[in-house]
Design a protein around this motif. Structure first.
Motif, mmCIF file in Angstrom:
data_model
loop_
_atom_site.group_PDB
_atom_site.id
_atom_site.type_symbol
_atom_site.label_atom_id
_atom_site.label_comp_id
_atom_site.label_asym_id
_atom_site.label_seq_id
_atom_site.Cartn_x
_atom_site.Cartn_y
_atom_site.Cartn_z
ATOM 1 N N UNK A 97 -12.787 3.732 72.763
ATOM 2 C CA UNK A 97 -11.699 4.674 71.892
ATOM 3 C C UNK A 97 -10.317 4.193 72.050
ATOM 4 N N UNK A 98 -10.243 3.861 73.236
ATOM 5 C CA UNK A 98 -8.696 3.470 73.777
ATOM 6 C C UNK A 98 -8.567 1.673 73.786
ATOM 7 N N UNK B 180 -6.629 10.081 78.670
ATOM 8 C CA UNK B 180 -6.526 9.306 79.928
ATOM 9 C C UNK B 180 -7.912 8.226 80.077
ATOM 10 N N UNK B 181 -7.725 7.269 80.978
ATOM 11 C CA UNK B 181 -8.994 6.426 81.009
ATOM 12 C C UNK B 181 -9.597 6.676 82.416
ATOM 13 N N UNK B 182 -10.858 6.614 82.418
ATOM 14 C CA UNK B 182 -11.466 6.653 83.799
ATOM 15 C C UNK B 182 -11.355 5.475 84.663
ATOM 16 N N UNK B 183 -10.774 5.555 85.629
ATOM 17 C CA UNK B 183 -10.275 4.520 86.807
ATOM 18 C C UNK B 183 -11.537 3.631 86.859
ATOM 19 N N UNK C 2 -2.503 11.882 68.944
ATOM 20 C CA UNK C 2 -1.528 11.362 69.786
ATOM 21 C C UNK C 2 -0.098 12.206 69.372
ATOM 22 N N UNK C 3 0.362 12.131 68.135
ATOM 23 C CA UNK C 3 1.266 12.802 67.624
ATOM 24 C C UNK C 3 1.226 14.232 67.673
ATOM 25 N N UNK C 4 0.327 14.822 67.784
ATOM 26 C CA UNK C 4 0.026 16.461 68.244
ATOM 27 C C UNK C 4 0.259 16.666 69.434
ATOM 28 N N UNK C 5 0.266 15.734 70.365
ATOM 29 C CA UNK C 5 0.523 15.742 71.729
ATOM 30 C C UNK C 5 -0.912 15.898 72.393
ATOM 31 N N UNK D 213 -4.622 0.740 74.516
ATOM 32 C CA UNK D 213 -3.358 1.103 73.703
ATOM 33 C C UNK D 213 -2.395 1.554 74.788
ATOM 34 N N UNK D 214 -1.056 1.315 74.470
ATOM 35 C CA UNK D 214 -0.146 1.708 75.204
ATOM 36 C C UNK D 214 -0.018 3.289 75.341
ATOM 37 N N UNK D 215 -0.521 3.941 74.386
ATOM 38 C CA UNK D 215 -0.184 5.524 74.535
ATOM 39 C C UNK D 215 -1.199 6.269 75.519
ATOM 40 N N UNK D 216 -2.113 5.515 75.996
ATOM 41 C CA UNK D 216 -2.896 5.994 77.175
ATOM 42 C C UNK D 216 -2.012 6.316 78.140
ATOM 43 N N UNK D 217 -2.215 7.696 78.570
ATOM 44 C CA UNK D 217 -1.267 8.339 79.702
ATOM 45 C C UNK D 217 -1.205 7.743 81.077
#
Lengths: 162, 162, 162
Positions: free
Chosen positions: C51-52, C120-123, C113-116, C137-141
């Motif tokens: 998904x990311x 996070x991805x699991x390391x 994402x726009x709603x805040x 994707x760049x938006x991943x925290x």
């Protein structure tokens, strides 16, 4: 003045799945939580019972035996939920995990036990699937009903169905 | 002095799965919780809608009909998530459950309803899958959106995604 | 008199599944919750990492590449958990959703994402599956461990494993 000890945070899980990858997630959460001083209760039901089984055959009736034969083995026989390929997926994931120094499921379960994680078998599933208490690892706390899980879950800060 | 009545504990579930074994887990938790005086809300979405369907065909568009044909039937047509074998698994599990006096899914759902468990269909899934309100059992409370589930889940002591 | 601001309600999810339908449920809950002013944390692990992912190949070792090839692509390559039929199911559901004006997964993620909503991805999964940060994707925290999820879940009013 005596300070009251802070109440420990608590996790309660139903482990319904017997898939390698989901069991991996369940035990990772369990060990992670126990390591950060949380109380952890795991309630294993249906396919999840595999995670507590000894490496032995189960089943008494014809169908129980058939189920035991097809879904037999212990925690290390678990296959991933995707890309199982008749055992190839299991082998592949085990290799990939080992390459990154990720412990196998049986080690992860052992760590969880050593950290004080409580593991219970679901009484009704055990009866339906014909897996008696003595076919399960000795560390299993006891075999309980859904009411027991609900009691634990009510007190828990985090409850998950896996 | 009048004692305030203790607030009832609450369970809120998303039932996403339409698999026999997962539905069985969902309704066992629901009846168990209701029997121990908890408030229970079940929110059925996607494949889970089968649990609320009448034994009837669904679908209006070509694809809706196709989906209705392949995934048709009511709660008793649900197959286990593992070892389905084109219906053999369902037959086998039904036999094994009956042998241990475990009630079938439709009975378990009835018990849940009688114990006051609230069941809701997810409006959006019903639209996408072309399953209108009148194809669902009359006891369904109403058809709601995700916001309704979230409201229930916020107040709940235990929330599960099944 | 200054009124203390009411504490925001919070949802924490493990997104383990990479199936189209389950991702759809996860992002619907996430956007619904964020839209009703809840804090939402999504922790993506194992198959959920899809998904990311960017639409790109992954894997370094032989097996990592094999996994990348078989389970490759971005969020729009996700197939439903049932009736996948080698891609036919994905096509069918996309059509059916579009007919009811339901946005595709990538749009739903963007809205989240726009709603805040925090993602996070699991390391550990990323290491095992050989999916490095730059393929996401760049938006991943950020990429975090299970302890991070547990911290979030402890504070949450609703915790789900999807």
């Amino acid at each position: 003045m005596v300070m009251a000890e802070e109440k420990k945070k608590k996790v309660a899980m139903v482990v319904f799945s017997g898939d390698m990858d989901k069991l991996f997630a369940a035990f990772s959460i369990a060990t992670g939580a126990a390591a950060s001083n949380m109380d952890v209760t795991m309630f294993f039901t249906f396919w999840g019972l595999r995670a507590l089984k000894k490496k032995t055959k189960t089943g008494k009736s014809f169908m129980g035996k058939m189920l035991g034969a097809m879904y037999g083995g212990d925690i290390d026989r678990a296959s991933p939920s995707k890309m199982s390929f008749g055992g190839l997926g299991r082998w592949m994931f085990k290799k990939m995990m080992k390459a990154k120094n990720v412990p196998p499921l049986s080690d992860l379960r052992q760590t969880a036990l050593e950290l004080g994680v409580k593991m219970y078998g679901c009484q009704m599933s055990m009866e339906v699937m014909e897996i008696p208490r003595e076919k399960m690892i000795d560390e299993v706390d006891k075999c309980v009903g859904v009411a027991f899980f609900l009691e634990q879950a009510q007190q828990a800060d985090v409850s998950l169905f896996i």
